[in-house]
Design an enzyme around this catalytic site. Sequence first.
Site, mmCIF file in Angstrom:
data_model
loop_
_atom_site.group_PDB
_atom_site.id
_atom_site.type_symbol
_atom_site.label_atom_id
_atom_site.label_comp_id
_atom_site.label_asym_id
_atom_site.label_seq_id
_atom_site.Cartn_x
_atom_site.Cartn_y
_atom_site.Cartn_z
ATOM 1 N N LYS A 1 -12.696 6.816 -7.081
ATOM 2 C CA LYS A 1 -12.435 6.909 -5.645
ATOM 3 C C LYS A 1 -13.318 7.985 -5.014
ATOM 4 O O LYS A 1 -13.626 8.989 -5.663
ATOM 5 C CB LYS A 1 -10.971 7.304 -5.395
ATOM 6 C CG LYS A 1 -9.928 6.261 -5.738
ATOM 7 C CD LYS A 1 -8.534 6.835 -5.455
ATOM 8 C CE LYS A 1 -7.427 5.873 -5.820
ATOM 9 N NZ LYS A 1 -7.328 4.747 -4.882
ATOM 10 N N ARG B 1 -1.071 -2.633 -10.596
ATOM 11 C CA ARG B 1 -0.550 -3.968 -10.918
ATOM 12 C C ARG B 1 -0.603 -4.248 -12.420
ATOM 13 O O ARG B 1 0.174 -5.053 -12.931
ATOM 14 C CB ARG B 1 -1.308 -5.018 -10.109
ATOM 15 C CG ARG B 1 -2.757 -5.197 -10.475
ATOM 16 C CD ARG B 1 -3.560 -5.881 -9.368
ATOM 17 N NE ARG B 1 -3.688 -5.015 -8.204
ATOM 18 C CZ ARG B 1 -4.273 -5.371 -7.065
ATOM 19 N NH1 ARG B 1 -4.760 -6.602 -6.932
ATOM 20 N NH2 ARG B 1 -4.368 -4.538 -6.050
#
Length: 368
Positions: free
Chosen positions: A148, A222
């Site tokens: 990120k 996820r």
Amino acid sequence: EGKPGGMDPTEAALAFALGLYRFERYRRRDAAPPRLVTPGADEAQVASLARACALAKDLINTPANDLGPAELEGAARELAGRFGAQIEVITGDELLTKGYPAVHAVGRAAAPGREPRMIEITWGEAGRPGVALVGKGVVFDTGGLDLKPSAGMRLMKKDMGGAAHVLALGAMVMEARLPVRLSVLVPAVENAVSGDAMRPGDVLATRKGLSVEVGNTDAEGRLILADALTRASELSPDLTLDLATLTGAARVALGPQLPPFFTDDEDLAAAIEAGARKASDPVWRLPLWKGYLASLETEIADLKNDPDAWAQAGAMTAALFLQKFAPAGAWAHFDIFAWNPRAQPGYPVGGEAQAILGLFAMLKARYA
């Protein structure tokens, strides 16, 4: 009827109690917080709900140097001990032998002492309706090798917000002694960068047996939820709720104050919305639009974790990914922000409890 502002006295007292929250681990304030005495209020319930929400906020606000996977486990153990619940924790390489390969893959790059783990709390009598609460426990998210940027990493101490929320909701359920068989499932990991980190293009095994191609290592929540939801399905619950700080797309759609939820169960959706209204704890339903399922397809695995760009709807495609692993029957997924980016009266900047007061109202109506 003599209710302040038309509010029930218990609701008014709870609103005041929630508004008194301050995170004081690192910076003490000398002034004792005021205490509101509200005639007619259920003070025990107010204290229980306020204490649970404060637990969630404290965990979210605590930075990752003081809240790694082991400390998140410690908070779960403390909660289990308080209510006489059972707790099982599977740590490190044992995740591979015990069938949690995706949890291991996401968390294996973390430093020694910060190994990934699967936390499972069980409470209530066998034979009662099963309620499974699943929470994303990424104590810090660098994005992995798909790193990120600084701005995106700044608040990632809150990426275990889902775990904090299911621990808090579990506390509400146990303290109220709802007649359910409760399971709280928390995959706890740090998505770190090291020579052992998972790579873009890796194909992961999952507990369900589906293979997943990792297109982006920053779509890791996820992956760990896939294994935890599969575990939930093995318990054959009457109801499964998962909460996760899963996608920036949910914030683009609805902003920081309004968490979306997803379910194909119309009765459950109506009950969630009724609980949210009763508790003044807003949520908004988004669709599990099957037209976007094709965006999860890949040539070399059963599915991939980074949907094709044409689908665009990132919160929906993440929910569709989770649905492939969710238990049969009543299931809802909540994509929470768990953070106040702007101070307002009663809502200081920092960790926030979202959706769980409404979910507790729904659970009381469903089971009590």
